[in-house]
Design a protein around this motif. Structure first.
Motif, PDB file in Angstrom:
ATOM      1  N   ASP A 149      21.987   5.689  21.683  1.00  0.00           N
ATOM      2  CA  ASP A 149      22.171   7.127  21.816  1.00  0.00           C
ATOM      3  C   ASP A 149      21.461   7.580  23.088  1.00  0.00           C
ATOM      4  N   GLU A 208      28.697   4.229   9.575  1.00  0.00           N
ATOM      5  CA  GLU A 208      27.434   4.925   9.756  1.00  0.00           C
ATOM      6  C   GLU A 208      27.452   5.763  11.029  1.00  0.00           C
ATOM      7  N   ARG A 265      29.615   8.793  10.371  1.00  0.00           N
ATOM      8  CA  ARG A 265      28.925   9.757   9.508  1.00  0.00           C
ATOM      9  C   ARG A 265      27.895  10.562  10.304  1.00  0.00           C
ATOM     10  N   SER A 266      27.043   9.864  11.062  1.00  0.00           N
ATOM     11  CA  SER A 266      25.997  10.564  11.808  1.00  0.00           C
ATOM     12  C   SER A 266      26.586  11.427  12.917  1.00  0.00           C
ATOM     13  N   SER A 267      27.653  10.946  13.555  1.00  0.00           N
ATOM     14  CA  SER A 267      28.284  11.717  14.622  1.00  0.00           C
ATOM     15  C   SER A 267      28.902  12.993  14.076  1.00  0.00           C
ATOM     16  N   HIS A 315      28.057  14.539  11.299  1.00  0.00           N
ATOM     17  CA  HIS A 315      26.990  15.414  10.815  1.00  0.00           C
ATOM     18  C   HIS A 315      26.393  16.226  11.965  1.00  0.00           C
ATOM     19  N   ASP A 316      26.066  15.533  13.073  1.00  0.00           N
ATOM     20  CA  ASP A 316      25.472  16.227  14.220  1.00  0.00           C
ATOM     21  C   ASP A 316      26.450  17.233  14.816  1.00  0.00           C
TER      22      ASP A 316
END
Length: 247
Positions: free
Chosen positions: A169, A7, A10-12, A14-15
């Motif tokens: 974060d 997760e 994925r988020s890293s 995407h950003d």
């Protein structure tokens, strides 16, 4: 692979992709991604791994593990989309701290992107009220907690400010309402760094106090110099010092 790591990856990604594609375009971003992955594979070779042990002196002296040489592949992969882990050189840290003509006893120290916690331990050599490290990567955060415990165990009688390692974060971190020394060693890409500075500005507007920012390796200095509440008070080849403006 754990769901936590998947997760975060994925988020890293995407950003990172959204920011880079906006600034560069999709073709250039794809090219950059391929170069970053090639660098990741190259740095995974035994010879390159040995070279990351070049900063071991501090660890030997303090009996801790803050070197980049022991990073696992997951943490190095995440570093592509955040910032590659690199501990601060002790001599450079002392030079940066000497640039602050302040009474440390009145200040809290906050390191955004604190990694394995080396900077937190070095900050403990100064009489801060409180020391906080903020790190998004779970493996680095756990290493920081272990290093803080090991550092304390070496000399239980050490007089130092409370040291806290927080896994989150940095863009969501709420800054303490005390005078601050904020340490940045390129913890995020430009968009994330600008968000942190904006959050710090909002905190300052709520509680006006002295805020000093030590920016090590200031390659994204425009994110600070463009902020309406900061002024640069010192510029050196390897770091810059910013302070909140007086009304």
């Amino acid at each position: 692979m754990s769901s936590e790591f998947c997760e975060l990856l994925r988020s890293s990604f995407h950003d990172w992709w959204r920011e880079q594609a906006t600034a560069r375009g999709h073709v250039a971003t794809t090219s950059l991604l391929l170069r970053e992955f090639w660098g990741f594979l190259r740095d995974s070779t035994p010879g390159r791994r040995r070279s990351r042990y070049g900063d071991m002196d501090y660890d030997w002296e303090q009996r801790v593990n803050t070197t980049a040489g022991t990073l696992n592949w997951r943490t190095r992969l995440l570093g592509i989309f955040h910032s590659a882990y690199q501990p601060t050189d002790p001599a450079m840290f002392r030079e940066m701290m000497a640039a602050l003509p302040i009474d440390f006893r009145q200040f809290s120290f906050v390191d955004i992107g604190s990694g394995k916690g080396r900077t937190l331990l070095m900050a403990a050599e100064y009489p801060f009220q409180r020391i906080v490290g903020v790190e998004i990567m779970p493996d680095l955060h756990r290493a920081a907690e272990e290093n803080i415990a090991a550092w304390r165990a070496q000399s239980p009688a050490r007089i130092a400010a409370p040291i806290e390692a927080v896994c989150m974060d940095g863009r969501s971190f709420i800054f303490p309402a005390t005078p601050l020394v904020v340490y940045l060693f390129n913890p995020l890409p430009e968009t994330g760094l600008r968000q942190i500075i904006a959050n710090l500005h909002e905190s300052w507007k709520s509680v006006h106090r002295t805020i000093c920012i030590l920016y090590h390796n200031p390659v994204l200095e425009s994110a600070l110099s463009s902020s309406p509440f900061l002024t640069k008070v010192q510029a050196e080849p390897q770091f810059s010092v910013f302070k909140a403006k007086h009304d």
